[in-house]
Design an enzyme around this catalytic site. Structure first.
Site, PDB file in Angstrom:
ATOM      1  N   LYS A  22      -3.786   3.579 -19.239  1.00  0.00           N
ATOM      2  CA  LYS A  22      -4.138   2.607 -18.188  1.00  0.00           C
ATOM      3  C   LYS A  22      -4.820   3.311 -17.024  1.00  0.00           C
ATOM      4  O   LYS A  22      -5.867   2.887 -16.526  1.00  0.00           O
ATOM      5  CB  LYS A  22      -2.895   1.884 -17.667  1.00  0.00           C
ATOM      6  CG  LYS A  22      -3.114   1.115 -16.366  1.00  0.00           C
ATOM      7  CD  LYS A  22      -1.856   0.436 -15.889  1.00  0.00           C
ATOM      8  CE  LYS A  22      -0.908   1.311 -15.147  1.00  0.00           C
ATOM      9  NZ  LYS A  22      -1.285   1.589 -13.739  1.00  0.00           N
ATOM     10  N   ASN A  23      -4.227   4.428 -16.576  1.00  0.00           N
ATOM     11  CA  ASN A  23      -4.726   5.096 -15.368  1.00  0.00           C
ATOM     12  C   ASN A  23      -5.975   5.930 -15.589  1.00  0.00           C
ATOM     13  O   ASN A  23      -6.465   6.571 -14.673  1.00  0.00           O
ATOM     14  CB  ASN A  23      -3.599   5.926 -14.742  1.00  0.00           C
ATOM     15  CG  ASN A  23      -2.521   5.020 -14.176  1.00  0.00           C
ATOM     16  OD1 ASN A  23      -2.736   3.818 -14.025  1.00  0.00           O
ATOM     17  ND2 ASN A  23      -1.368   5.582 -13.891  1.00  0.00           N
ATOM     18  N   CYS A 116       3.271  -1.778  -1.626  1.00  0.00           N
ATOM     19  CA  CYS A 116       3.789  -2.301  -2.897  1.00  0.00           C
ATOM     20  C   CYS A 116       5.234  -1.885  -3.042  1.00  0.00           C
ATOM     21  O   CYS A 116       5.760  -1.144  -2.197  1.00  0.00           O
ATOM     22  CB  CYS A 116       2.917  -1.858  -4.061  1.00  0.00           C
ATOM     23  SG  CYS A 116       3.381  -0.292  -4.786  1.00  0.00           S
ATOM     24  N   ARG A 121       1.718   3.132   0.494  1.00  0.00           N
ATOM     25  CA  ARG A 121       0.505   3.506  -0.256  1.00  0.00           C
ATOM     26  C   ARG A 121      -0.789   3.224   0.515  1.00  0.00           C
ATOM     27  O   ARG A 121      -1.658   2.458   0.049  1.00  0.00           O
ATOM     28  CB  ARG A 121       0.503   2.833  -1.620  1.00  0.00           C
ATOM     29  CG  ARG A 121       1.750   3.149  -2.432  1.00  0.00           C
ATOM     30  CD  ARG A 121       1.726   2.562  -3.810  1.00  0.00           C
ATOM     31  NE  ARG A 121       0.744   3.224  -4.669  1.00  0.00           N
ATOM     32  CZ  ARG A 121       0.526   2.843  -5.938  1.00  0.00           C
ATOM     33  NH1 ARG A 121       1.184   1.811  -6.437  1.00  0.00           N
ATOM     34  NH2 ARG A 121      -0.347   3.467  -6.678  1.00  0.00           N
ATOM     35  N   ASP A 312       5.714   8.764 -12.506  1.00  0.00           N
ATOM     36  CA  ASP A 312       5.693   7.567 -13.357  1.00  0.00           C
ATOM     37  C   ASP A 312       6.670   7.646 -14.519  1.00  0.00           C
ATOM     38  O   ASP A 312       6.781   6.698 -15.294  1.00  0.00           O
ATOM     39  CB  ASP A 312       4.273   7.326 -13.881  1.00  0.00           C
ATOM     40  CG  ASP A 312       3.298   6.973 -12.765  1.00  0.00           C
ATOM     41  OD1 ASP A 312       2.084   7.002 -13.005  1.00  0.00           O
ATOM     42  OD2 ASP A 312       3.763   6.684 -11.643  1.00  0.00           O
ATOM     43  N   ARG A 406       1.808  -5.027 -17.365  1.00  0.00           N
ATOM     44  CA  ARG A 406       0.708  -4.419 -16.622  1.00  0.00           C
ATOM     45  C   ARG A 406       0.288  -3.087 -17.235  1.00  0.00           C
ATOM     46  O   ARG A 406      -0.860  -2.685 -17.133  1.00  0.00           O
ATOM     47  CB  ARG A 406       1.130  -4.155 -15.171  1.00  0.00           C
ATOM     48  CG  ARG A 406       1.409  -5.408 -14.358  1.00  0.00           C
ATOM     49  CD  ARG A 406       1.512  -5.050 -12.911  1.00  0.00           C
ATOM     50  NE  ARG A 406       0.338  -4.268 -12.527  1.00  0.00           N
ATOM     51  CZ  ARG A 406       0.229  -3.710 -11.326  1.00  0.00           C
ATOM     52  NH1 ARG A 406       1.210  -3.830 -10.458  1.00  0.00           N
ATOM     53  NH2 ARG A 406      -0.851  -3.017 -11.014  1.00  0.00           N
TER      54      ARG A 406
HETATM   55  C1  EPZ Z   1      -1.912   6.907  -9.004  1.00  0.00           C
HETATM   56  O1  EPZ Z   1      -1.685   6.091  -7.847  1.00  0.00           O
HETATM   57  C2  EPZ Z   1      -1.399   6.096 -10.200  1.00  0.00           C
HETATM   58  N1  EPZ Z   1      -2.136   4.854 -10.295  1.00  0.00           N
HETATM   59  C3  EPZ Z   1       0.089   5.811 -10.017  1.00  0.00           C
HETATM   60  O2  EPZ Z   1       0.566   5.163 -11.194  1.00  0.00           O
HETATM   61  C4  EPZ Z   1       0.834   7.125  -9.882  1.00  0.00           C
HETATM   62  O3  EPZ Z   1       2.182   6.865  -9.586  1.00  0.00           O
HETATM   63  C5  EPZ Z   1       0.235   7.959  -8.725  1.00  0.00           C
HETATM   64  O4  EPZ Z   1      -1.180   8.141  -8.917  1.00  0.00           O
HETATM   65  C6  EPZ Z   1       0.863   9.344  -8.626  1.00  0.00           C
HETATM   66  O5  EPZ Z   1       0.758  10.025  -9.815  1.00  0.00           O
HETATM   67  C7  EPZ Z   1      -3.374   4.872 -10.863  1.00  0.00           C
HETATM   68  O6  EPZ Z   1      -3.914   5.885 -11.275  1.00  0.00           O
HETATM   69  C8  EPZ Z   1      -4.081   3.557 -10.970  1.00  0.00           C
HETATM   70  P1  EPZ Z   1      -1.749   8.811  -4.984  1.00  0.00           P
HETATM   71  P2  EPZ Z   1      -2.378   6.477  -6.452  1.00  0.00           P
HETATM   72  O7  EPZ Z   1      -2.912   8.446  -4.145  1.00  0.00           O
HETATM   73  O8  EPZ Z   1      -3.671   7.121  -6.691  1.00  0.00           O
HETATM   74  C9  EPZ Z   1      -0.131   9.045  -0.474  1.00  0.00           C
HETATM   75  C10 EPZ Z   1       1.710   3.544 -12.467  1.00  0.00           C
HETATM   76  O9  EPZ Z   1       2.924   3.326 -12.582  1.00  0.00           O
HETATM   77  N2  EPZ Z   1      -1.494   8.629  -0.079  1.00  0.00           N
HETATM   78  O10 EPZ Z   1      -1.865  10.016  -5.834  1.00  0.00           O
HETATM   79  O11 EPZ Z   1      -2.335   5.265  -5.599  1.00  0.00           O
HETATM   80  C11 EPZ Z   1       0.593   7.947  -1.271  1.00  0.00           C
HETATM   81  O12 EPZ Z   1       1.182   7.004  -0.434  1.00  0.00           O
HETATM   82  C12 EPZ Z   1       1.106   3.835 -11.078  1.00  0.00           C
HETATM   83  O13 EPZ Z   1       0.895   3.551 -13.403  1.00  0.00           O
HETATM   84  C13 EPZ Z   1      -1.792   8.503   1.256  1.00  0.00           C
HETATM   85  O14 EPZ Z   1      -0.947   8.732   2.126  1.00  0.00           O
HETATM   86  O15 EPZ Z   1      -1.342   7.551  -5.881  1.00  0.00           O
HETATM   87  C14 EPZ Z   1       1.585   8.766  -2.090  1.00  0.00           C
HETATM   88  O16 EPZ Z   1       2.707   9.028  -1.314  1.00  0.00           O
HETATM   89  C15 EPZ Z   1       2.093   3.641  -9.979  1.00  0.00           C
HETATM   90  N3  EPZ Z   1      -3.051   8.138   1.611  1.00  0.00           N
HETATM   91  C16 EPZ Z   1       0.800  10.041  -2.375  1.00  0.00           C
HETATM   92  O17 EPZ Z   1      -0.247  10.125  -1.403  1.00  0.00           O
HETATM   93  C17 EPZ Z   1      -4.037   7.884   0.667  1.00  0.00           C
HETATM   94  O18 EPZ Z   1      -5.182   7.554   1.026  1.00  0.00           O
HETATM   95  C18 EPZ Z   1       0.179  10.125  -3.771  1.00  0.00           C
HETATM   96  O19 EPZ Z   1      -0.453   8.911  -4.039  1.00  0.00           O
HETATM   97  C19 EPZ Z   1      -3.708   8.009  -0.695  1.00  0.00           C
HETATM   98  C20 EPZ Z   1      -2.427   8.395  -1.053  1.00  0.00           C
END
Ligand code: EPZ
Length: 427
Positions: A22-23, A116, A121, A312, A406
């Site tokens: 998916k990702n 969420c 996020r 995840d 999803r």
């Molecule tokens: C991706 O989300 C995945 N989703 C998530 O999978 C996964 O949990 C996550 O990466 C971590 O591995 C997709 O790829 C579609 P991040 P993403 O930006 O990119 C903070 C699932 O179950 N952050 O790596 O949104 C954030 O809050 C989903 O399939 C900021 O502060 O995660 C988090 O604490 C859930 N500012 C950390 O960084 C930003 O602009 C890492 O988040 C971006 C992120």
């Protein structure tokens, strides 16, 4: 609204084939916006989220056909540059069209994703990355409006945290930027490698795949391409944990074992036997308490960016540790609110205490983990409830399984084929 009924105590046997990730599918589908033409993506999973991305692309003027798990996307004539609230609120990853639209049109309007279940996020890293490429962004009535005068210009972007979609979005905005862009402390997840392969097939020049430092030499134009989605390591890991929890002996095929090394390290400490082959992992649980039910050793985990233990799989691992032979400390370092499954596991008799970003899981004997009506709160929490149901006594009823759909293709059918007693019924 459907629910799942799971009867525990049935070890799993046979082979399960893993779907595309998916990702990886979501960013690769968004990347097709970068170049006009007919793009072909193979091994695209049919999930609620990939269907949402298709609706979004359609709204932007993309025509598409699906043949099994192959998608053809026609991006010759885009008619829009907006990702509406109605779609973004159902799937945060919709924000991944921002980078490609900026590259293609110099303008994009995307609803700001709200918080969420698992955390606030924010997307500040995405926006500050775009600003380093000459983009001006502002928030207007809940929408991010992003514009660039003339062409995007290469720059140096440093991520405070290696954000997965942040890296993907900025990468897609930099491939047509003038000059060189350097992404520092970029995320290294295999899904990003898959995106880099797709962008390279379109004509992009990107160095550093698999590392935290990506160097992009802006191209003048890109062309349509063909690519395959990598196997879903999170789905693969989920089935490995299901076998460890339910007992049995299963071949997980169509997966990439090297993407699962962090999990496999922990599972072998739990006492699970594993054998890897080309594109497969065999997971076998030693015969346990005479009823074929294996009791895992309790092991600690700390989630971290790839190649660390994936957040995840945290909830699913906790479901296994609920029946561990001691105490396991589960430390969640990525998302501030990713313990929503704890209350539901406790309803089944699990002994778990939350201390800030740590969960202390005291394993209970099988007869103390009992089926109950429980509620899914997010995608991976729902998978952990299925795993707990497979190893509990009696029947577990899981409601709100739209979360599961999803990210898991035909989970109930795949588990049934392995001998699980599981059915999806209308609420
Ligand atoms: C991706 O989300 C995945 N989703 C998530 O999978 C996964 O949990 C996550 O990466 C971590 O591995 C997709 O790829 C579609 P991040 P993403 O930006 O990119 C903070 C699932 O179950 N952050 O790596 O949104 C954030 O809050 C989903 O399939 C900021 O502060 O995660 C988090 O604490 C859930 N500012 C950390 O960084 C930003 O602009 C890492 O988040 C971006 C992120």
């Amino acid at each position: 609204m459907d629910k799942l009924i799971v009867e525990g105590g049935h070890p799993l046997h046979g082979t399960v084939r893993i779907s595309g990730a998916k990702n990886a599918a979501l960013p690769l589908m968004a990347a097709t916006l970068l170049a006009p033409g007919c793009h072909t993506l193979h091994n695209v999973p049919d999930l609620r989220d990939t269907r949402t991305m298709l609706s979004l692309l359609e709204q932007l003027g993309v025509r598409w056909e699906r043949e099994g798990n192959t998608l053809r996307l026609h991006t010759e004539s885009l008619t829009g540059a907006e990702a509406p609230y109605e779609l973004v609120k159902t799937m945060r990853a919709s924000v991944l069209v921002l980078g490609p639209l900026l590259s293609r049109n110099g303008f994009a309007r995307v609803s700001l994703p709200g918080g969420c279940a698992i955390g606030a996020r924010p997307i500040d890293f995405h926006l500050s990355g775009f600003e380093k490429l000459g983009v001006r962004t502002h928030l207007e009535r809940g929408y991010v409006e992003a514009t660039v005068e003339g062409a995007l210009r290469g720059g140096i972007i440093h991520f405070d945290v290696p954000s997965v979609t942040g890296t993907e979005n900025v990468l897609m905005a930099s491939v047509l930027a003038e000059g060189k862009t350097v992404l520092k402390n970029a995320a290294r997840e295999p899904e990003i490698g898959n995106l880099i392969d797709m962008l390279s097939a379109m004509g992009a020049q990107i160095e550093g795949k698999g590392t935290g430092r990506l160097v992009v030499h802006g191209a003048r134009r890109l062309c349509a391409a063909e690519a395959s989605i990598i196997p879903d390591r999170i789905e693969g890991g989920t089935y490995m944990l299901a076998v460890a929890a339910a007992g049995g002996d299963v071949q997980i095929s169509g997966c990439e074992p090297c993407h699962l090394s962090a999990l496999m390290e922990k599972l072998s400490l739990c006492g699970v036997d594993m054998e890897t082959g080309a594109g497969s992992v065999r997971v076998a649980c030693p015969a346990g308490d005479g009823k074929g039910l294996f009791r895992p050793r309790s092991v600690d985990i700390t989630t971290s960016p790839y190649p660390g233990f994936p957040t995840d799989l945290q909830a699913q691992f906790m479901a296994l540790m609920a029946r561990g032979d001691g105490t396991s400390i589960i430390h969640e370092t990525i998302f501030e609110n990713r313990f929503m499954h704890v209350a539901e596991l406790k309803r089944m008799g699990a002994d778990i205490a939350i201390e800030g970003s740590r969960a202390v899981v005291r394993g209970v004997a099988r007869e103390r983990l009992c089926g109950a009506p429980v509620m899914a709160t997010d995608l991976r929490a729902s998978a952990s409830l299925v795993i707990a149901g497979l190893s509990a006594c009696g029947r577990t009823e899981i409601s709100r399984i739209y979360h599961l759909e999803r990210g898991y293709e035909n989970m109930a059918a795949k588990l049934r084929a392995l001998g699980a007693v599981i059915e999806q019924v209308r609420e």
